[in-house]
Design a protein around this motif. Structure first.
Motif: not given
Length: 245
Positions: A54-70, A77-89
């Motif tokens: 809790r309180g950390e800032r975490i980058l989940d790159l290639a997050a896809g549909t964000a299952s890992s991010s969730a 933690a504050d999680v950023v789900a990042a991906d280059f596919s707008p469809g996945m996001l």
């Protein structure tokens, strides 16, 4: 009528992104079928390795549909789900957009839109091998991580056992595309994924790439007989300045 992306994508960012756009809706379902449910076990292992707090800032790159991010966000933690596919996001937002501590960013792994030393931990699952210049992505992850911060890479790898490795390669080449087709997914996309797994370096070489990017305490452990490998590393608390030549 546009033709589906074929397996021979050459890791071109726009074409690979388009391929993932096409399979976004059924991506998680197909992965569960193809991995016999191991994808959930691998995701849990990755979350434990990241050890989000809790309180950390975490980058989940290639997050896809964000299952890992969730999964990471469940820690508070504050999680950023990042991906280059707008469809996945878009699919990720549909499923997990209600989480207040989860945000979504379209991002190129080779040129991340984040400041230096921004994240306490960075992670990437099954995405590094799809990057055109994976070493550059590792350097970018290093740049945006705070000194003392953590890296976790979960990626398909090379099973060390000869017999199992042969069976695994047969499954990827002959069975996986058929399973994808039965699951109603673009089998050409999974032809590409098989090729990207087949051509990806083994655990030791990826570990060497991680060290070359500046990370320390690099280690890995195999999951499910080495089908995937979980790599971990730390950004040094102080990064030595390089002398100009």
């Amino acid at each position: 009528m546009s033709q589906p992306n074929r397996a021979d994508l050459g890791r071109d960012p726009q074409r690979v992104s388009g391929m993932f756009d096409q399979v976004a809706a059924g991506y998680d379902r197909t992965n569960t079928v193809m991995t016999f449910g191991n994808d959930a076990l691998w995701r849990a292992a990755t979350t434990r390795a990241v050890a989000p707090r809790r309180g950390e800032r975490i980058l989940d790159l290639a997050a896809g549909t964000a299952s890992s991010s969730a999964s990471l966000a469940a820690s508070g933690a504050d999680v950023v789900a990042a991906d280059f596919s707008p469809g996945m996001l878009a699919e990720g937002k549909r499923r997990h957009g209600h989480l207040a501590n989860l945000s979504f960013v379209e991002a190129d792994a080779m040129n991340l839109p984040f400041a230096d030393d921004e994240f306490d931990a960075v992670t990437m699952s099954y995405g590094l091998r799809n990057v055109q210049q994976p070493k550059k992505a590792l350097a970018e992850l290093f740049r945006v991580t705070k000194p003392g911060g953590r890296l976790v890479i979960n990626e398909f790898s090379t099973p060390p056992g000869t017999l199992f490795r042969g069976l695994y390669r047969f499954y990827n080449a002959q069975v996986l595309p058929r399973v994808a087709r039965l699951a109603g997914t673009n089998s050409d996309a999974y032809d590409y994924l098989n090729e990207s797994i087949r051509d990806w370096p083994d655990q030791s070489k990826l570990s060497a790439w991680i060290r070359q990017a500046g990370w320390t305490n690099v280690e890995y452990r195999n999951l499910t007989f080495g089908i995937v490998a979980l790599h971990r590393a730390v950004k040094p608390a102080s990064v030595p300045m390089t002398k100009p030549e």
